[in-house]
Design a protein around this motif. Structure first.
Motif, short mmCIF file in Angstrom:
data_model
loop_
_atom_site.label_atom_id
_atom_site.label_comp_id
_atom_site.label_asym_id
_atom_site.label_seq_id
_atom_site.Cartn_x
_atom_site.Cartn_y
_atom_site.Cartn_z
N ASP A 54 44.86 51.31 45.92
CA ASP A 54 45.54 50.14 45.35
C ASP A 54 46.64 49.65 46.31
O ASP A 54 46.94 50.29 47.31
N ASP A 55 47.21 48.50 46.00
CA ASP A 55 48.38 47.98 46.70
C ASP A 55 48.11 47.70 48.18
O ASP A 55 48.97 47.89 49.03
N GLU A 57 38.99 40.45 44.41
CA GLU A 57 38.81 39.00 44.43
C GLU A 57 37.33 38.64 44.58
O GLU A 57 36.87 37.62 44.05
N HIS A 92 42.81 44.08 47.29
CA HIS A 92 42.90 42.75 46.66
C HIS A 92 41.64 41.94 46.94
O HIS A 92 41.09 41.31 46.03
N LYS A 100 49.71 41.51 50.94
CA LYS A 100 48.88 42.33 50.07
C LYS A 100 47.93 41.50 49.22
O LYS A 100 47.04 42.06 48.57
N THR A 101 48.11 40.19 49.21
CA THR A 101 47.26 39.31 48.41
C THR A 101 46.93 38.05 49.21
O THR A 101 47.57 37.76 50.23
N LEU A 102 45.95 37.31 48.73
CA LEU A 102 45.63 36.04 49.37
C LEU A 102 46.80 35.07 49.29
O LEU A 102 47.05 34.30 50.23
N GLN A 103 47.54 35.13 48.19
CA GLN A 103 48.70 34.25 48.08
C GLN A 103 49.75 34.61 49.14
O GLN A 103 50.37 33.72 49.73
N ASP A 104 49.94 35.90 49.39
CA ASP A 104 50.84 36.32 50.47
C ASP A 104 50.37 35.76 51.80
O ASP A 104 51.18 35.32 52.63
N PHE A 119 45.81 44.90 50.98
CA PHE A 119 45.11 43.62 51.08
C PHE A 119 43.61 43.80 50.91
O PHE A 119 42.95 42.97 50.27
N TYR A 122 44.25 38.89 57.72
CA TYR A 122 44.69 37.98 56.66
C TYR A 122 45.19 36.62 57.17
O TYR A 122 45.82 35.88 56.42
#
Length: 263
Positions: free
Chosen positions: A169-170, A179, A175, A106-110, A172, A243
């Motif tokens: 929301d929630d 971003e 996000h 769901k995020t770049l960190q993920d 990728f 991703y």
């Protein structure tokens, strides 16, 4: 080797998996860029990058429905799935065939975490680290390319036409939108992919029409432009939703997009 996947499931391997079935297109592309193409024994019909792959590897179905007997016959060491792309029922059945690794991005960190974890599982840590480094460098170059403050500009990201569906929301995509510096106009709508009406088009600065899953095209720009004063733009859905290693190319695309929007 002990691994906890992104759904918190504990997986144990007594050797590096060498026969891989990938049921997620963006993860399939990542595996190829990790140098693991020769280990792929099964993919989906939507695994379109690289373009020749479906002629070289067994196609076992789509992302929501697969031929379980075909997967079993391939004798995989590991099956790669994703919480959003694949169904819970599929995963339950696949677990009786081989170890199933579940991603949840769901995020770049993920995304970075998944790439690094694949590096560990498949013993390609150096290549995995190099890919995450290139993504971070590309993201930084994008940030440097933006010359105007844009964090008040509201974007509606449309993924379907009838009914009108957007990204909430929630996710990728949400996000990435934020971003990139925009405001997701529908982040407070209930659901991850809420349905909206033409009335909701009025207060937007930009309408992004995604190339997937609904194939918005040039003809839809005029249709939407009649209903809103927002700038209506076609966007490449792969760059907003894939991703894996595609993120290396995504940020130059976002730079080009920002120039089109004159940001």
């Amino acid at each position: 080797m002990h691994i906890v996947d992104q759904m918190g499931r504990s997986l144990t391997f007594d050797h590096t998996p060498v026969r891989i079935v990938s049921l997620v297109p963006s993860q399939t592309e990542l595996l190829v860029d990790l140098g693991l193409q020769s280990s792929l024994v099964g993919i989906t019909k939507f695994c379109v990058h690289p373009v020749t792959l479906r002629n070289e590897v067994s196609v076992v179905g789509g992302t929501k429905q697969v031929h379980f007997d075909k997967i079993k016959a391939l004798q995989p060491d590991i099956i790669l799935c994703n919480k959003e792309e694949n169904t819970e029922e599929m995963v339950r059945i696949l677990q009786d065939i081989a170890t199933v690794h579940l991603s949840d991005v769901k995020t770049l960190q993920d995304a970075h975490n998944l790439i690094i974890q694949y590096g560990t599982i498949f013993n390609v840590t150096q290549r995995a680290t190099a890919i995450t480094t290139r993504i971070k460098e590309a993201q930084e170059r994008f940030r440097e390319s933006i010359t105007k403050p844009i964090n008040t500009l509201k974007v509606g990201y449309f993924i379907w036409q009838e009914p009108l569906m957007v990204v909430g929301d929630d996710t990728f995509i949400h996000h990435l939108i934020e971003e990139l510096g925009f405001v997701n106009a529908f982040k407070n709508k209930e659901g991850r992919y809420p349905t909206v009406t033409e009335e909701n088009l009025k207060d937007l600065d930009y309408v992004f029409l995604s190339s997937e899953p609904f194939p918005f095209s040039e003809k839809h720009i005029e249709e939407f432009q009649k209903k809103t004063t927002a700038q209506v733009v076609l966007v490449d859905g792969e760059y907003f939703s894939w991703y894996g290693s595609r993120l290396i190319k995504a940020f130059p695309y976002f730079t080009s997009l920002s120039k089109r929007l004159k940001l």
